[in-house]
Design a protein around this motif. Sequence first.
Motif, PDB file in Angstrom:
ATOM      1  N   ALA A 288       6.414  13.540   0.493  1.00  0.00           N
ATOM      2  CA  ALA A 288       5.358  13.554  -0.416  1.00  0.00           C
ATOM      3  C   ALA A 288       5.746  14.577  -1.439  1.00  0.00           C
TER       4      ALA A 288
ATOM      5  N   THR B  75       1.075  10.232  11.178  1.00  0.00           N
ATOM      6  CA  THR B  75       1.856  10.218  10.174  1.00  0.00           C
ATOM      7  C   THR B  75       1.604   8.688   9.299  1.00  0.00           C
TER       8      THR B  75
ATOM      9  N   GLY C 231      -0.995   9.848   6.442  1.00  0.00           N
ATOM     10  CA  GLY C 231      -0.449  10.506   5.521  1.00  0.00           C
ATOM     11  C   GLY C 231       0.585   9.958   4.532  1.00  0.00           C
ATOM     12  N   TYR C 232       1.377   8.993   5.091  1.00  0.00           N
ATOM     13  CA  TYR C 232       2.337   8.253   4.313  1.00  0.00           C
ATOM     14  C   TYR C 232       1.755   7.376   3.632  1.00  0.00           C
TER      15      TYR C 232
ATOM     16  N   HIS D 204      -1.095   9.352   1.000  1.00  0.00           N
ATOM     17  CA  HIS D 204      -0.870  10.567   0.169  1.00  0.00           C
ATOM     18  C   HIS D 204      -0.603   9.875  -1.519  1.00  0.00           C
TER      19      HIS D 204
ATOM     20  N   THR E 229      -1.408  15.789   1.062  1.00  0.00           N
ATOM     21  CA  THR E 229      -0.787  15.228   2.285  1.00  0.00           C
ATOM     22  C   THR E 229      -1.511  15.541   3.681  1.00  0.00           C
TER      23      THR E 229
ATOM     24  N   CYS F  30      -4.989  14.080   3.906  1.00  0.00           N
ATOM     25  CA  CYS F  30      -4.891  12.740   4.356  1.00  0.00           C
ATOM     26  C   CYS F  30      -4.626  12.529   5.904  1.00  0.00           C
TER      27      CYS F  30
END
Length: 459
Positions: free
Chosen positions: A47, A390, A393-394, A397, A437, A440
């Motif tokens: 990020a 994850t 977030g991936y 973000h 991130t 998220c």
Amino acid sequence: MVVTTSHDGAFLSVRSDADPPPPASAGADGRDAYLDNCKFALLLLIAIGHALQWLLAVEDGRTGRGWCESDPSSSSVAVLPLRALYTWSNYVAIPMFCIISGRLSQPLASACAAGEDEKKSAAASVPRRLRRSYESLLAPFLYFQVIACAVEFAVPDLRSALAPGGPGSVTPGDSATDPAAIESASTLPFWQPHISWYLFALALWRGFMPAFAKMRQTALICFAIVVGTFVGFTDVGTSDAYFLKWGTVLGNFPYFVIGLLFFTDEAYAFLRDQCNNATVRVGSALCTLLWALGVLIVGLAPPGEMGSLGGFVCFDAWQWEAWKSAPYGDYLFVDAQTPSGTSEWHLWESIAAPLFRLGTYFGSVAVGAAFLAAVPRAEIPAATKMGARTMYGYLLHAPALLAALASAGTFAKASAGDGLSAAAFIAAGVVLPILVTVTCMTAPAVWAFRWLCEPEIGA
């Protein structure tokens, strides 16, 4: 061997009865706290790298900084250190991201390579595993690719600001009647660069798993190295858009194979358990810090013929190398002005180019291993649980961070006048991506976006 899996998007949480037991700090759900901590840390680096990439591109456009040139005096004092941070983060995050994905793809490889006595059960499990992998990767890839393309189509200024060369670098022509400009303005740029490229790459790598599983290990690693190093001599890196390129997908393939073949249960247990002492952790942290400082020192060295990184390899070259996004002749330190395939492309370049990339493969694995060795093994409140999310977030973000930066007018401020101050650069390029991130990967974000990030398809 009995293998159970629960998918977490690009990463699979894998446990088997043959695996070494998780540490005592593992959560009640049986997840490996160390693995989740590693994923959490790497995603934060990803990020930060994206935010810095965007902001530095805008800064380059504002100042008119050319390829491999030094930063002009009008840039903030934070720009050079942030370039070093971006270089270091790419040297760690992208390779380790791929290696862990390879590690977590081992159950699929085992099923594909099952012996005669397991053929019947394997024949049933391989298609199921592949289908699950495709559903969890390709569906989100398509969704987010369309969403990102639609945003760029609706907001051309944003697309221009995020281009590698900064604002205005993606303008096809100066004339309103230019056919390229008309076509660009009237079509959805589906193959434009977006964060979801990695899901496509991972689905492709796993799709070839039945063939890879039948290859000898030596043959597979040699094949991966040849593919990764020699793709730079081709033009496939520029055949599509900026990030969704075969150069990027194939150039990062060796990292996936390293995780698949060498990040075994024993290697992982050694990293997690045997390296879990104060001496190793402190030493690994110092090695990580020294590498980051080394990148900064080289970046602050007097510019040579090739630009700001002391005349050896400039920041721009490192950025292209990290993403494997262009042919060697476009960025290699040997001669940035000599395109590959021309009469000026000499034998020295053709030898140095793959050696340079081969060196980055080995170097990034060593630096990344040091970084992971310094990551805490015990469960960390909130952070470890977020490491199990994850995928959210991936995927989330990037749009969330772009929305935050755009709504705050950060891109407009960065491209006008004196640009961003040092404090604003650090806040927008480091602090904000971490906060966004983390948000998220919270439980409310998972609840709100599960239908988009982990869609349920089929029975």
